[in-house]
Design a protein around this motif. Sequence first.
Motif, PDB file in Angstrom:
ATOM      1  N   GLY A 176       4.191  -4.683  -8.665  1.00 39.97           N
ATOM      2  CA  GLY A 176       2.895  -4.543  -8.029  1.00 39.97           C
ATOM      3  C   GLY A 176       2.145  -3.323  -8.524  1.00 39.97           C
ATOM      4  O   GLY A 176       2.557  -2.670  -9.493  1.00 39.97           O
ATOM      5  N   PRO A 177       1.042  -2.959  -7.844  1.00 41.66           N
ATOM      6  CA  PRO A 177       0.201  -1.851  -8.306  1.00 41.66           C
ATOM      7  C   PRO A 177       0.800  -0.478  -8.045  1.00 41.66           C
ATOM      8  O   PRO A 177       0.340   0.502  -8.619  1.00 41.66           O
ATOM      9  CB  PRO A 177      -1.094  -2.044  -7.508  1.00 41.66           C
ATOM     10  CG  PRO A 177      -0.665  -2.753  -6.265  1.00 41.66           C
ATOM     11  CD  PRO A 177       0.456  -3.655  -6.680  1.00 41.66           C
ATOM     12  N   GLU A 178       1.791  -0.377  -7.176  1.00 39.83           N
ATOM     13  CA  GLU A 178       2.426   0.889  -6.848  1.00 39.83           C
ATOM     14  C   GLU A 178       3.885   0.857  -7.294  1.00 39.83           C
ATOM     15  O   GLU A 178       4.474  -0.220  -7.447  1.00 39.83           O
ATOM     16  CB  GLU A 178       2.320   1.178  -5.353  1.00 39.83           C
ATOM     17  CG  GLU A 178       0.895   1.303  -4.848  1.00 39.83           C
ATOM     18  CD  GLU A 178       0.150   2.460  -5.469  1.00 39.83           C
ATOM     19  OE1 GLU A 178       0.759   3.539  -5.637  1.00 39.83           O
ATOM     20  OE2 GLU A 178      -1.036   2.295  -5.806  1.00 39.83           O
TER      21      GLU A 178
ATOM     22  N   ALA B  27       5.045  -8.285  -6.170  1.00 39.96           N
ATOM     23  CA  ALA B  27       4.356  -9.494  -5.750  1.00 39.96           C
ATOM     24  C   ALA B  27       5.375 -10.565  -5.417  1.00 39.96           C
ATOM     25  O   ALA B  27       6.305 -10.816  -6.194  1.00 39.96           O
ATOM     26  CB  ALA B  27       3.421  -9.984  -6.852  1.00 39.96           C
ATOM     27  N   ALA B  28       5.220 -11.182  -4.264  1.00 39.64           N
ATOM     28  CA  ALA B  28       5.974 -12.377  -3.910  1.00 39.64           C
ATOM     29  C   ALA B  28       4.978 -13.542  -3.926  1.00 39.64           C
ATOM     30  O   ALA B  28       3.912 -13.444  -4.530  1.00 39.64           O
ATOM     31  CB  ALA B  28       6.636 -12.202  -2.547  1.00 39.64           C
TER      32      ALA B  28
ATOM     33  N   PRO C 135      -0.109   7.384   1.133  1.00 41.63           N
ATOM     34  CA  PRO C 135      -1.012   6.293   0.782  1.00 41.63           C
ATOM     35  C   PRO C 135      -0.954   6.003  -0.712  1.00 41.63           C
ATOM     36  O   PRO C 135      -0.352   6.755  -1.477  1.00 41.63           O
ATOM     37  CB  PRO C 135      -2.389   6.825   1.200  1.00 41.63           C
ATOM     38  CG  PRO C 135      -2.257   8.307   1.085  1.00 41.63           C
ATOM     39  CD  PRO C 135      -0.838   8.608   1.471  1.00 41.63           C
ATOM     40  N   PRO C 136      -1.590   4.898  -1.158  1.00 37.91           N
ATOM     41  CA  PRO C 136      -1.603   4.578  -2.584  1.00 37.91           C
ATOM     42  C   PRO C 136      -2.105   5.730  -3.420  1.00 37.91           C
ATOM     43  O   PRO C 136      -3.049   6.426  -3.064  1.00 37.91           O
ATOM     44  CB  PRO C 136      -2.586   3.385  -2.654  1.00 37.91           C
ATOM     45  CG  PRO C 136      -2.518   2.774  -1.298  1.00 37.91           C
ATOM     46  CD  PRO C 136      -2.302   3.911  -0.353  1.00 37.91           C
TER      47      PRO C 136
ATOM     48  N   ALA D  54       0.780  -1.222   0.000  1.00 41.33           N
ATOM     49  CA  ALA D  54       0.000   0.000   0.000  1.00 41.33           C
ATOM     50  C   ALA D  54       0.813   1.273   0.000  1.00 41.33           C
ATOM     51  O   ALA D  54       0.266   2.349  -0.197  1.00 41.33           O
ATOM     52  CB  ALA D  54      -0.937   0.017   1.211  1.00 41.33           C
ATOM     53  N   ALA D  55       2.106   1.219   0.256  1.00 35.91           N
ATOM     54  CA  ALA D  55       2.894   2.444   0.339  1.00 35.91           C
ATOM     55  C   ALA D  55       3.168   2.989  -1.050  1.00 35.91           C
ATOM     56  O   ALA D  55       3.674   2.291  -1.914  1.00 35.91           O
ATOM     57  CB  ALA D  55       4.205   2.179   1.056  1.00 35.91           C
ATOM     58  N   GLY D  56       2.825   4.255  -1.277  1.00 34.63           N
ATOM     59  CA  GLY D  56       2.933   4.818  -2.616  1.00 34.63           C
ATOM     60  C   GLY D  56       4.233   5.524  -2.889  1.00 34.63           C
ATOM     61  O   GLY D  56       4.693   5.573  -4.024  1.00 34.63           O
ATOM     62  N   VAL D  57       4.866   6.118  -1.885  1.00 31.86           N
ATOM     63  CA  VAL D  57       6.058   6.923  -2.104  1.00 31.86           C
ATOM     64  C   VAL D  57       7.123   6.523  -1.103  1.00 31.86           C
ATOM     65  O   VAL D  57       6.839   6.294   0.059  1.00 31.86           O
ATOM     66  CB  VAL D  57       5.736   8.425  -1.950  1.00 31.86           C
ATOM     67  CG1 VAL D  57       6.995   9.261  -2.051  1.00 31.86           C
ATOM     68  CG2 VAL D  57       4.746   8.856  -3.014  1.00 31.86           C
TER      69      VAL D  57
END
Length: 416
Positions: A338-340, A345-346, A412-413, A23-26
């Motif tokens: 991943g999304p960010e 992905a693991a 946040p994302p 979830a971490a975006g930055v």
Amino acid sequence: MDSDSVRGIDRRRLVKWGGLAAAAGVVAAGAPLAGARIGHADSSGHDRIPPDTQPGGAYDRYVAKLAAEDKFSGVVLLAYQGRTVLSRSYGMADREKGIRNHEGVAFNLSSGSQPFLSVAVLQLVQQGRVALSDPVGEHLTGFPKEIADKVTIHHLLTSTSGLDAPMPDWQRVFHSREEVHEYKEQWARQATLVGVPGAGSNGHLPGGGVGLAMAALIVEAVSGMTFWDYVHQHVFGRSGMSGSAFYTRDQWLTDKHIAHPYMLQADGSLVDAVRNLDKGSLDPNTQGRNPGRGFIGYASGDGFATAPDLVRFAEALRDGTVLDRPYVDLFAGAKLPGPEPTSYAAYTMPISIINGQWVIGRGGGAGGIGANWSIYRDTGWVGVILSNCDGAPLLDICLREAEAVTGAPVNPPGGG
């Protein structure tokens, strides 16, 4: 937008991205410590105890405020190198019986228990009994040739199998382990290949999680044990997780050490999910579902754990108890973007670089359930958030935890 709507968005984000590790975006300035192992503290000052992690610190005060405002019921825990730094419990585990939440209470993890499946598979890989490149047909019979020959264990654990299946029947009430097992096996055999194995994630498909059921069936076929018994003995048992299990609904109703989930209803009331199987969650991500209907969890989720047990699991990874070190690195290593920008992905979990640190872990959410456990693999920190009541701003709690541990803000994302 009102506060309840914001909390709903937080829960949807947590469920969609798998928790803090996705979830971490930055990422704040600082090179990632890519060569460090889980739990290894380096010499750059990361071995200090940040003040915001300590009792009375910013994170402690934030969660206490949420609890005082009736926005959090559950347990939060921060541990460093296996030792507890902060442990707080709020609210009731069972309102009907007057049992309060505490460290020894086990919470449903929802999909937060999926990595236990990956550990089980990698133990068999370590023993030379399976290979991640093995196709499904190497260990299971009765699947169509295109699945048996083309879909590998690696594809199953990374949700890149290209498989889809009918949506599970979320309204069905199950009554035994045998009924659940038969249903999961039949569901796996309804899978169809709708994409190219390895080409991309199929986790967005309605039945895209069917690959996890297949992976569990492979564990059973190779080990000769049920998935439940294998995980209890070789994952929970070897990690010293004495309060963790795939508990049945009967145990959920009678054991005072298991937290009951409380689901928000349209009239604003909260109902005990396990005692009200006819009622469902209002959460948009799990609309109408009730975690108590399943009787017992399986590969895709609904295992239970206490907060200290999740620290023990992290320690078992760090010291090579549950997997040898090379296989821990394989378990925790990035497999796909991943999304960010800084998430990957693991196997059955996301991982991320947060403020210069690799973080692995998993989140999960369902009606009355919110969970997240994070292992800050470069510095030996572990954070656990377990909630048993709808309405907790789980994403924000996760981000506050990361800020306390890493000493810098985490966006946040989407950067919002």
